[in-house]
Design an enzyme around this catalytic site. Structure first.
Site, mmCIF file in Angstrom:
data_model
loop_
_atom_site.group_PDB
_atom_site.id
_atom_site.type_symbol
_atom_site.label_atom_id
_atom_site.label_comp_id
_atom_site.label_asym_id
_atom_site.label_seq_id
_atom_site.Cartn_x
_atom_site.Cartn_y
_atom_site.Cartn_z
ATOM 1 N N SER A 144 -40.390 -29.161 58.747
ATOM 2 C CA SER A 144 -39.199 -29.964 58.071
ATOM 3 C C SER A 144 -39.713 -31.361 57.935
ATOM 4 O O SER A 144 -40.603 -31.613 58.148
ATOM 5 C CB SER A 144 -38.213 -29.096 58.875
ATOM 6 O OG SER A 144 -37.348 -30.444 58.127
ATOM 7 N N ASP A 149 -33.797 -21.841 50.357
ATOM 8 C CA ASP A 149 -33.539 -22.927 52.048
ATOM 9 C C ASP A 149 -32.742 -23.578 51.896
ATOM 10 O O ASP A 149 -32.801 -24.369 50.577
ATOM 11 C CB ASP A 149 -35.065 -23.369 51.705
ATOM 12 C CG ASP A 149 -34.945 -24.179 53.345
ATOM 13 O OD1 ASP A 149 -33.824 -24.370 53.775
ATOM 14 O OD2 ASP A 149 -35.879 -24.153 54.232
ATOM 15 N N HIS A 181 -34.253 -22.209 57.232
ATOM 16 C CA HIS A 181 -34.939 -23.604 56.856
ATOM 17 C C HIS A 181 -35.573 -23.452 58.361
ATOM 18 O O HIS A 181 -36.789 -24.398 58.305
ATOM 19 C CB HIS A 181 -34.155 -24.273 57.333
ATOM 20 C CG HIS A 181 -34.534 -25.764 56.902
ATOM 21 N ND1 HIS A 181 -35.812 -26.497 56.229
ATOM 22 C CD2 HIS A 181 -34.635 -26.857 58.218
ATOM 23 C CE1 HIS A 181 -35.879 -27.516 56.576
ATOM 24 N NE2 HIS A 181 -35.670 -27.798 57.130
#
Lengths: 905, 271
Positions: free
Chosen positions: B96, B218, B247
């Site tokens: 991320s 996601d 995620h």
């Protein structure tokens, strides 16, 4: 007085109540007549959560100084020592709350209410004062702020520090913009500190290095400089270095510099040092020495008198020669103004004691306390503070994060007797030994677990094993010593809430979690699964006595039973459940959760709408359908949102609504869990994480499952009924005919026979359903298995579960016929064709309208005309209601025909 | 131990000689998010674990709101760690936020990175003309408001949403724990940084090979984002969309994700 205390405790959250209880205990211990805000402040300061302590540190300009807080603590304990003690120590009762404290608690409550707009509509008792609010209002107390001032803390500053951390808004206003344009794209800024070896390092890290560990020597010279600065001032220029061990070293250094003349250019040039070696006993001699020295004309400068460690002044509780010495010091100072300096050291405690015993000393002798940090310890203590204390107050440790995990907290969850507890502890010790025996300390804790997992070794982790051990011993204890400590056992291991609940009877509740969170605070689970209780409602009413509002109950029962007449028992259950909840049984929650179980969908819907009508003044319930069979039409504004958000939205809009969550057993996992949480906590959290208090809503969860409680009565197949009533247009024909001829044409036995035949052909709803449902059962069996567990959980959490018995359609029909006949009047013979009756009953059943209403609306005019004709014709006439196909009238208005053809034969 | 190492809780483990793997965690987690992956790497690689500044495990005093108002702050931290450990080249696995941080760091010091494995990465979270980031401006506003009004409630709601699992699942519990460990004001500031970041302009300048690994479902990163990265990255890149949800697939479905990540760490993109 005791009653007062109990009501006050009820207005506090468990943490705040714990603090109050501890304060009361402290006051008791000290034999004080009253519990004052000072007690509370002292308790707050010493509590392990350290919320107040942390705020103090934050607020203070010399914030990195851990000693400041110790000073504060001591100031409070000194202040408490000064309070008058009661002579009658034999009283068992805890000391009264002082007026100041009562006022502070009231302030806290007012603030708390103002603080949360969501709860404005809640009754007074529903607002619980949180620890933070308690602290804030305690800080407002003049006696507390005076003590804080003594320790050079400002209570307004501390207050604002708390308020800041409460709102979580220590972010600068700059941060609030959503798109920070400068941060988009390339906007690279030059690295601020290019001097470093590693230009990428966070400059804050380097600041820290220079101010701690590495820069020790530098810092010491800094402090020496500060001391010298104090000495060159005109007022408050006699330094007392307060600290643990460093001050002596520092003073030695400074005096050495003065003696060797290193400070040749300052005002201390040419000063001599006299050391007070044998302390107070000889202070007289020393003063003589000072006088002779200063009287010596050869001395160009002056004298620095090293008072050494001030503990000699603080010894003997301020008695002995101390007072004389202080007076002497003052005299000397006055006489040789500007030529005589004192310098001394003290530990924090010593200095505070001196202040207590010689309140005027600081002013008389122009003393200035300079806190000196213990450098060798500074780094670790600071890290410890920041790493543990500091964080814990704002952030929870992992165990507290969710109520679902509370059962795993190893400590303090044992509900067994002392003997079993010991056995448990032995086991835990063994377990720990065996675990540490493994050489696994190289990796961090979280990795150790992972490693074990990843190897595929099914060895459970330590926590799991401990939980298992707890379970084992609790179970064992329950079986072996069932009679022991039954009261303790009621606090079951899984309900932390009951432990956390303020216990109004005992003075001291066990210190619960020191952290101000509501996450773990469930509702006391003090009700059984009442649907299983077979005792009659009447018995319960009798038992409840005063707390049960019989008028409300009657009103509800009457209203509910009228609109859902075929579910009289359920209506009575609902009425009593609502009455019970509204009147609290001592509970102060506003939201009511009911489970409607059983196959009678119409009954459940009608019950909900009747309840809504009665409870929230004529409004319709808000229905959130989760199942596939829903027939309801949701409001447009709610469309496209998740059921959870719709629920939250509804609650937010109308905190008095009646909300029906239809087919809760078909809800997805997320919603299920959220509903469960909401039931436990009285607040619902939408998918954005916003919490809404449930206020006074009544939430009805419906499920078709009877939870295995219902007998084998076959439910009405509503879809089938619907297709029967709604598929084709139909109408009714009302005809008046001669009685005798009718009887000839349709003898009773024939009538019955005909209906029987019809049943066998296709219209026996019951039989058809039987086939359907039996096949259904086999298909849905597994799903039901999964669901039943969840449903039972809900039933346990709900305020009441009401079983709707399956309805026998035959009884509906006969009831319909009865009321039809009644409507036509007594004197008339009414014959209703079975097919017609079936349709009317079915349509009434499915639509929201009641039979009476429909009769009035559709039949009213024709009925009257028929009646008049019957009256005018022979007395033998019979009114016949017959069924007719009608293609034209298709779907004109619901299930029932809007008009009725009247024919006179 | 150096200052940087200490501040970021840097841990160097593993005895492998195949090179150095640096694992960077995303927002709301800490290095423990890699717990399932690490055991599989220790024999082949030297592994560097660290916490981003602002994670619950770091000293909040070090969190300079200015420095971390853009992703560069985090990128500089990463480079600082690599410098302090004298790492000359590494495989960077970033989840991320850290994936983008890795990319950014590679622009400054390309020689430090032999390849970047991006897990659930997004150059921009907010929708734009011709770009689907997954969030509307309005969503973000609500999110910030929720964070400000009640952080713990927000955590409880946000965690299952992001992880995409059952409220009781271990992954959700774990994520809520680490999320909750952050100081609320820091979390808010970081979220603002993340949601205001737009790395789309710099993608063409990336010179380090990138492996894009992504959940098929996601909430924070639509699959189209992976495709966007693939087409716009200046360097070689490869996309693998896993059948996982959420995620944080490395936490919620380690059984699926670990083999995928191992494959991408071990193998380079075939030329």
């Amino acid at each position: 007085m005791r009653a007062d205390l109990i009501t006050i405790q009820q207005t506090l959250t468990p943490e705040a109540a714990t603090v109050l209880n501890q304060s009361i205990a402290e006051a008791t211990r000290r034999n004080h007549g009253h519990t004052t805000p000072l007690h509370v402040a002292a308790t707050l300061l010493s509590s392990s959560s350290g919320f107040l302590r942390q705020a103090c540190i934050k607020s203070h300009p010399n914030s990195s100084h851990p000693l400041q807080c110790r000073a504060l603590e001591l100031c409070f304990s000194v202040a408490l020592e000064r309070l008058p003690t009661t002579t009658t120590s034999q009283t068992q009762e805890p000391p009264l709350l002082s007026n100041a404290l009562t006022a502070a608690l009231k302030r806290a409550q007012a603030h708390q209410r103002r603080g949360c707009p969501e709860q404005q509509q809640q009754p007074l008792l529903a607002v619980k004062v949180e620890l933070e609010q308690l602290i804030i209002s305690i800080l407002d107390d003049p006696s507390v702020s005076r003590v804080m001032r003594e320790a050079s803390f400002s209570s307004p500053a501390v207050k604002s520090a708390i308020e800041q951390s409460l709102s979580g808004n220590s972010v600068t206003p700059r941060q609030t913009g959503i798109v920070n344009t400068s941060s988009i794209g390339f906007g690279y800024r030059p690295v601020p500190v290019p001097v470093n070896r590693n230009p990428y390092v966070n400059p804050r890290l380097q600041q820290n290095v220079s101010s701690s560990g590495g820069g020790m020597v530098m810092q010491r010279t800094d402090e020496a400089k500060r001391v010298m600065e104090v000495m060159t001032r005109t007022r408050k220029r006699n330094p007392v270095l307060v600290g643990d061990s460093e001050p002596q070293i520092l003073v030695k250094e400074i005096l050495r510099k003065i003696e060797t003349g290193e400070l040749s250019d300052g005002p201390l040039r040419g000063f001599q040092v006299i050391r007070l070696e044998n302390e107070s006993t000889r202070f007289g001699e020393i003063s003589g020495l000072v006088e002779t020295r200063l009287g010596n004309s050869e001395l160009t400068g002056g004298v620095v008198l090293d008072l050494g460690d001030l503990k000699w002044l603080a010894a003997n509780n301020g008695g002995g020669g101390g007072l004389g010495a202080v007076v002497e010091m003052r005299k000397l100072l006055e006489r040789y103004k500007g030529r005589l300096y004192f310098i001394g050291t003290a530990t924090c405690e010593t200095y505070l004691r001196c202040q207590v015993y010689y309140p005027s000393m600081e002013n008389d002798c122009d003393l200035q306390a300079i806190p000196i940090a213990n450098k060798s310890l500074l780094l670790p203590t600071m890290f410890q503070r920041l790493g543990s204390n500091n964080n814990n107050t704002l952030l929870l440790n992992s165990n507290n994060i969710s109520p679902t995990r509370t059962s795993q907290i190893p400590a303090g969850k044992m509900s067994c007797c002392p003997r079993c507890l010991q056995g448990y502890e032995n086991d835990v010790a063994k377990l720990e030994k065996s675990l540490t025996g493994d050489n696994r300390s190289v990796l961090p804790q979280w990795l150790q677990n992972a490693k074990v997992d990843s190897v595929g070794d099914k060895k459970p982790t330590k926590d799991q094993e401990i939980v298992e051990l707890q379970k084992k011993w609790n179970d064992l204890c329950l079986r072996l010593h069932p009679k022991q400590s039954p009261s303790e056992r009621t606090t079951s291991p899984s309900s932390l809430s009951s432990i956390m609940k303020p216990n109004p009877i005992s003075n001291i509740t066990p210190p619960g979690s020191p952290i101000g969170t509501d996450l773990v605070l469930g509702r006391p689970n003090n009700k059984g699964v009442s649907s299983r209780e077979k005792k009659s409602r009447e018995e319960r009413i009798g038992k409840l006595g005063d707390s049960f509002d019989i008028d409300l109950f009657k009103k509800l029962l009457k209203g509910l039973a009228k609109s859902v007449w075929w579910q009289h028992d359920a209506a009575s259950s609902v009425a009593s459940a609502i009455t019970e909840c509204k009147h609290g049984n001592g509970r102060s929650k506003g939201d009511i959760w009911l489970m409607f179980t059983g196959p009678d969908r119409t009954g459940k819907t009608r019950m909900a709408s009747a309840l809504s009508d009665l409870v929230s003044g004529g409004s319709q319930p808000i229905t959130i359908s989760l199942g596939s069979r829903s027939r309801t039409d949701d409001g447009l504004s709610l469309r496209g949102k998740t059921a959870l958000d719709r629920l939250a939205e509804t609650v937010r809009r109308n905190p008095f609504a009646v909300i029906v969550m239809e087919d809760i057993d078909e809800a997805d996992v997320l919603l299920r869990n959220n509903v469960k949480l909401a039931m436990e906590r009285g607040r619902i959290c939408d998918s954005y994480g916003r919490e809404v208090s449930l206020g006074n809503v009544i939430i009805i969860l419906t499920t078709d499952s009877s939870l295995g409680l219902a007998g084998n009565v076959v439910p009405i197949d509503e879809t089938r009924l619907e297709s029967l009533v709604g598929s084709r247009g139909w109408t009714l024909r009302l005809s008046v005919c001669n009685g005798s001829s009718t009887r000839k044409r349709k003898p009773n036995w024939l009538c019955n026979d005909q209906t029987k035949q019809r049943k066998e052909i296709c219209f026996d709803l019951n039989e058809a359903v039987e086939v359907d449902s039996s096949s259904d059962v086999t298909v849905e069996h597994n799903e039901q298995e999964d669901n039943s567990n969840f449903l039972h959980k809900l039933v346990a959490l709900a305020d009441d579960a009401i079983v709707f018995r399956p309805v026998d359609f035959g009884s509906i029909k006969s009831k319909t016929a009865e009321s039809l006949k009644k409507r036509f009047g007594d004197g008339l013979a009414v014959e209703i064709e079975d097919e017609a009756l079936e349709r009317i009953a079915g349509a009434i059943w499915l639509s929201k309208i009641s039979l009476e209403e429909w009769l009035e609306e559709a039949m009213g005019s024709s009925l009257n005309s028929v009646k008049s004709r019957v009256c005018s014709s022979s007395e033998d006439s019979v009114i016949r209601i017959q069924f007719e196909d009608d293609v034209s009238d298709r779907n004109s208005g619901g299930y029932l025909p809007s008009s009725i053809r009247t024919v006179v034969v | 131990m150096g200052v940087v190492e200490e501040a970021h809780n840097v841990k160097v483990i593993g005895s492998g000689n195949k090179g150095t793997v640096v694992l960077g965690h995303g927002f709301g987690t800490d290095q423990s998010v890699w717990r399932h992956l690490v055991p599989h790497l220790v024999d082949e690689y030297r592994i560097v674990l660290y916490d981003n500044m602002g994670a619950g495990t770091t000293n909040p005093e070090y969190f300079d709101f200015d420095r971390y108002s853009t992703l560069e702050g985090f990128a500089f931290d990463l480079i600082a760690i690599l410098e302090e450990l004298n790492i000359e080249s590494c495989i960077f696995v970033g989840h991320s936020l850290s994936a983008m941080v890795g990319v950014l760091a590679s622009l400054h010091r390309p020689e430090l990175f032999s390849k970047i494995v991006m897990v659930s990465a997004s150059p921009r979270f907010v929708n734009d003309d011709d770009y689907e980031g997954g969030f509307d401006q309005e969503d973000i506003k609500q999110l910030f408001e929720a964070m400000q009004s009640n952080y713990k409630a927000w955590c409880l709601g946000f965690a299952p949403l992001v992880v995409g699992g059952d409220l009781d699942s271990a992954a959700v519990q774990e994520f809520s724990r680490t999320l909750f460990n952050m100081r609320p004001d820091i979390a808010l500031s970081m979220a603002q940084t993340i949601f205001s970041s737009d790395m789309r302009q710099i993608l063409p300048f990336v010179s380090v090979p990138c492996h894009i690994v992504q959940s098929s479902k996601d909430l924070a990163v639509p699959v189209s984002v992976a495709e966007y990265l693939h087409t716009n990255l200046g360097s070689e890149s490869v996309v693998e969309v896993m059948s996982t949800e959420g995620h944080l697939p490395q936490l919620s479905s380690p059984a699926t994700v670990t083999p995928v990540l191992l494959r991408h760490i071990r193998n380079d993109i075939a030329v």
